[in-house]
Motif scaffolding. Sequence first.
Motif, mmCIF file in Angstrom:
data_model
loop_
_atom_site.group_PDB
_atom_site.id
_atom_site.type_symbol
_atom_site.label_atom_id
_atom_site.label_comp_id
_atom_site.label_asym_id
_atom_site.label_seq_id
_atom_site.Cartn_x
_atom_site.Cartn_y
_atom_site.Cartn_z
ATOM 1 N N PRO A 59 0.811 -1.234 0.000
ATOM 2 C CA PRO A 59 0.000 0.000 0.000
ATOM 3 C C PRO A 59 0.836 1.272 0.000
ATOM 4 C CG PRO A 59 -0.812 -1.572 1.644
ATOM 5 C CD PRO A 59 0.498 -2.108 1.148
ATOM 6 N N ASP A 60 2.025 1.228 0.615
ATOM 7 C CA ASP A 60 2.868 2.429 0.641
ATOM 8 C C ASP A 60 3.312 2.813 -0.768
ATOM 9 O OD1 ASP A 60 2.593 2.410 3.358
ATOM 10 O OD2 ASP A 60 4.624 1.685 3.786
ATOM 11 N N ALA A 61 3.692 1.817 -1.581
ATOM 12 C CA ALA A 61 4.130 2.091 -2.952
ATOM 13 C C ALA A 61 2.985 2.650 -3.785
ATOM 14 C CB ALA A 61 4.680 0.817 -3.583
ATOM 15 N N ILE A 62 1.815 2.064 -3.646
ATOM 16 C CA ILE A 62 0.656 2.549 -4.397
ATOM 17 C C ILE A 62 0.291 3.965 -3.957
ATOM 18 C CG2 ILE A 62 -1.811 2.202 -4.806
ATOM 19 C CD1 ILE A 62 -0.065 0.278 -6.373
ATOM 20 N N GLY A 63 0.365 4.224 -2.656
ATOM 21 C CA GLY A 63 0.062 5.565 -2.155
ATOM 22 C C GLY A 63 0.997 6.609 -2.727
ATOM 23 N N ALA A 64 2.283 6.275 -2.807
ATOM 24 C CA ALA A 64 3.246 7.217 -3.387
ATOM 25 C C ALA A 64 2.960 7.435 -4.865
ATOM 26 C CB ALA A 64 4.660 6.684 -3.197
ATOM 27 N N GLY A 65 2.577 6.380 -5.577
ATOM 28 C CA GLY A 65 2.257 6.502 -6.988
ATOM 29 C C GLY A 65 1.041 7.370 -7.237
ATOM 30 N N ARG A 66 0.086 7.332 -6.345
ATOM 31 C CA ARG A 66 -1.124 8.152 -6.510
ATOM 32 C C ARG A 66 -0.808 9.638 -6.424
ATOM 33 N NH1 ARG A 66 -4.682 3.910 -3.103
ATOM 34 N NH2 ARG A 66 -5.545 2.758 -4.876
ATOM 35 N N LYS A 67 0.235 9.982 -5.682
ATOM 36 C CA LYS A 67 0.634 11.391 -5.608
ATOM 37 C C LYS A 67 1.159 11.871 -6.960
ATOM 38 C CE LYS A 67 1.703 11.258 -0.677
ATOM 39 N NZ LYS A 67 2.752 11.379 0.365
ATOM 40 N N TRP A 68 1.789 10.953 -7.732
ATOM 41 C CA TRP A 68 2.242 11.317 -9.080
ATOM 42 C C TRP A 68 1.056 11.741 -9.940
ATOM 43 C CZ3 TRP A 68 6.112 7.240 -11.405
ATOM 44 C CH2 TRP A 68 7.234 7.150 -10.576
ATOM 45 N N ARG A 69 -0.045 11.014 -9.756
ATOM 46 C CA ARG A 69 -1.203 11.222 -10.631
ATOM 47 C C ARG A 69 -1.760 12.639 -10.525
ATOM 48 N NH1 ARG A 69 -4.219 6.575 -11.751
ATOM 49 N NH2 ARG A 69 -5.769 8.029 -12.532
#
Length: 318
Positions: A59-69
């Motif tokens: 979940p931490d990796a996905i959360g960081a990726g969502r900030k890119w979006r």
Amino acid sequence: MSVFPSPDAPHIPVLLDEVIAALAPQPGDVIVDATFGAGGYTRALLDAGASVHAFDRDPDAIGAGRKWRETEENPPRLVLHPRRFSEMVAAMRDAGVSRVDGVVMDIGVSSMQLDQADRGFAFSSDGPLDMRMGQDGESAADFLNTADEAQIADVLYHYGEERQSRRVARAIVAARPLETTGDLARVVRKALGYRPGAPKDPATRSFQAVRIHVNAELAELEQGLSGAEELLSEGGRLAVVSFHSLEDRIVKRFLRDASSANATGSRHLPQAETAPATFRDVSKAIRPGTAELDRNPRARSATLRHAVRTATSAREAA
């Protein structure tokens, strides 16, 4: 210019230039990054004009990726899947995608996970004995504190290639309960004998074995390779980076079997009947050069293998 803002100290994945060369991304390509992590491969693929479906169970990796979006154009070229990459075929079907132009996998624990003591992957700093990539299910402590001695020894032997697995397992059971990475490291070092300054800490193999078991990493890899074979279109490219011999053997065997129709047997024997190859142009093992190793010592065990998909239908999973 990068599509996304870079952090102050951007993560550069292992063998980045070699992986991107193997995938040869073109504008409009659809590529699966099966192990998103800190997003290093994804960033380079997006910069090349490809669309990326990125998978990560953390979940931490996905959360960081969502900030890119938040800064990406609309419609987005990055689709995040908070799932195991072994589920990529079902996930892509759910997303309305039946074929892709490339798949990249960077197998094993990420630098982000290793560097966070509270994730329990490393013994360089003390933390809870966790090791779960997805932050759910059985933890390393759960396994080591409840499994019988024989099961622990089997895990250490098969996944850590620990020759003294029975001795270590016996010591673990005698020392229970284990709660921290420091607890486990101390038990293993005492069981095997630890000389400060030795080139490799004797706890390394046991930590690797327990982590692989808790996350079912080898089964994930096998299922992910089969998924890539099913998803890749003709001419699509597969690139896999592994970090130890167990993983690399699985990748090497998969590509050997998938490209077996290209192999030639003895001219003195009857031609063996083989299934049509599903991959061609299989590379030899590619390893980091001196410059990369100087920048990133963690790359020393990395191996890249890549191949190109043929038009043959995917083989049925064993």
